[in-house]
Write an enzyme that holds these catalytic residues in place. Structure first.
Site, short mmCIF file in Angstrom:
data_model
loop_
_atom_site.label_atom_id
_atom_site.label_comp_id
_atom_site.label_asym_id
_atom_site.label_seq_id
_atom_site.Cartn_x
_atom_site.Cartn_y
_atom_site.Cartn_z
N ASP A 73 0.82 -1.21 0.00
CA ASP A 73 0.00 0.00 0.00
C ASP A 73 0.86 1.25 0.00
O ASP A 73 2.05 1.20 0.30
CB ASP A 73 -0.78 0.07 1.33
CG ASP A 73 -1.98 -0.82 1.32
OD1 ASP A 73 -2.24 -1.45 0.30
OD2 ASP A 73 -2.66 -0.85 2.37
N LYS A 97 -3.97 2.86 -2.58
CA LYS A 97 -5.20 3.62 -2.77
C LYS A 97 -5.16 4.71 -1.74
O LYS A 97 -5.21 4.44 -0.57
CB LYS A 97 -6.42 2.73 -2.48
CG LYS A 97 -6.89 1.97 -3.65
CD LYS A 97 -8.17 1.29 -3.27
CE LYS A 97 -7.96 0.41 -2.07
NZ LYS A 97 -9.11 -0.09 -1.44
N MET A 118 -8.14 8.52 9.27
CA MET A 118 -8.58 9.19 8.02
C MET A 118 -9.44 10.42 8.32
O MET A 118 -10.42 10.68 7.61
CB MET A 118 -9.36 8.20 7.13
CG MET A 118 -8.50 7.06 6.65
SD MET A 118 -9.42 5.80 5.76
CE MET A 118 -9.99 4.75 7.10
#
Ligand code: SAH
Length: 253
Positions: free
Chosen positions: A44, A66, A179
């Site tokens: 990642d 991503k 996030m």
């Protein structure tokens, strides 16, 4: 069941491995062992260079990042890549930041592998929501403050949130958000609207465990008005436990 987790991968096997928050020495021994003994690492965006460097120099690296968490179409491509690599006889390490199952879509990947009859194993990692407060010297639970903790994603701040925010605030004295950097002011508004005090302490920890780690402390009110800001990737921790902080990094040794 007596096998260790780091016994050699067989050809055609995938190890879903947690890379921890970034510092190479926060990897598990199993992760380090498998990274050094595989044919390909599928990683990642959040996996640090220090961790990637633990793979052999001739190990193939495939970037499957991503950022921003969108595009489920891309997720199916990642699953297809893992299956293709395994079926070609490679020993595959699927390396994901933190822990693969904490907001990491590891579940989707093992379901795809299981459906394709690809053998796999799972190596947990230290999740950022635990590591970042620790790096900042903040105990995520403290007997004087909380006997529960909530882990959430910043995506829940959006209009169509599935969360009952008042119930959340009433139940959890300490909350850890992943996030949430981009939505910090909206998050602060949500929490205050749900009854949390404007003076509740907030810590924003960016790039925890890495050389450019930073910690910013303020209040919900300051988060709302932009006096404390956050850039990605950051962990946001809200609750009185932030006041129990004892900074310990960068002390003279
Ligand atoms: N599976 C990961 C989380 C993936 S979601 C884990 O268990 O840690 C991505 C979010 O993780 C980022 O937006 C940020 O909130 C957090 N994160 C990951 N690494 C981080 C780090 N080193 N410092 C601060 N936050 C981090």
């Amino acid at each position: 069941m007596s096998k260790t987790l780091s016994y050699p991968l067989v050809h055609g096997e995938v190890a879903l491995v947690g890379a921890g928050p970034g510092a190479a020495d926060l990897l598990t021994c199993a992760a380090a062992q498998l990274l050094a003994n595989c044919d390909v690492i599928v990683h990642d965006a959040l996996v640090s260079q220090d961790v990637l460097d633990l793979g052999c120099s001739n190990t193939e690296r495939v970037f499957a990042g991503k950022r921003g968490g969108q595009a489920s179409a891309i997720q199916s491509d990642i699953c297809a890549t893992l299956i293709r690599l395994a079926r070609s006889g490679k020993r595959v390490v699927r390396l994901k930041g933190g822990d693969p199952f904490v907001f990491g879509r590891g579940g989707e990947e093992i379901r795809a592998l299981a459906e394709a009859d690809v053998p796999f194993r799972i190596i947990p990692g230290i999740t950022a929501g635990i590591a970042a407060p620790a790096m900042a010297g903040i105990p995520v639970t403290d007997r004087s403050v909380n006997s529960s903790i909530a882990f959430l994603t910043g995506h829940e701040v959006s209009e169509d949130s599935r969360i009952d925010w008042s119930a959340l605030v009433a139940a959890f004295p300490v909350m850890v958000f992943y996030m949430a950097a981009r939505v910090l002011p909206e998050l602060a508004v949500r929490l205050m609207d749900a009854g949390m005090d404007f003076s509740m302490p907030v810590a924003v920890i960016r790039n925890a465990s890495l050389a450019d780690e930073s910690v910013h402390i303020g209040t919900l009110q300051q988060a709302k008005t932009g006096k404390i800001t956050a850039a990605s990737p950051s962990i946001v921790i809200v609750g009185e436990t932030v006041n129990q902080r004892i900074p310990w990094r960068n002390q003279p040794s």
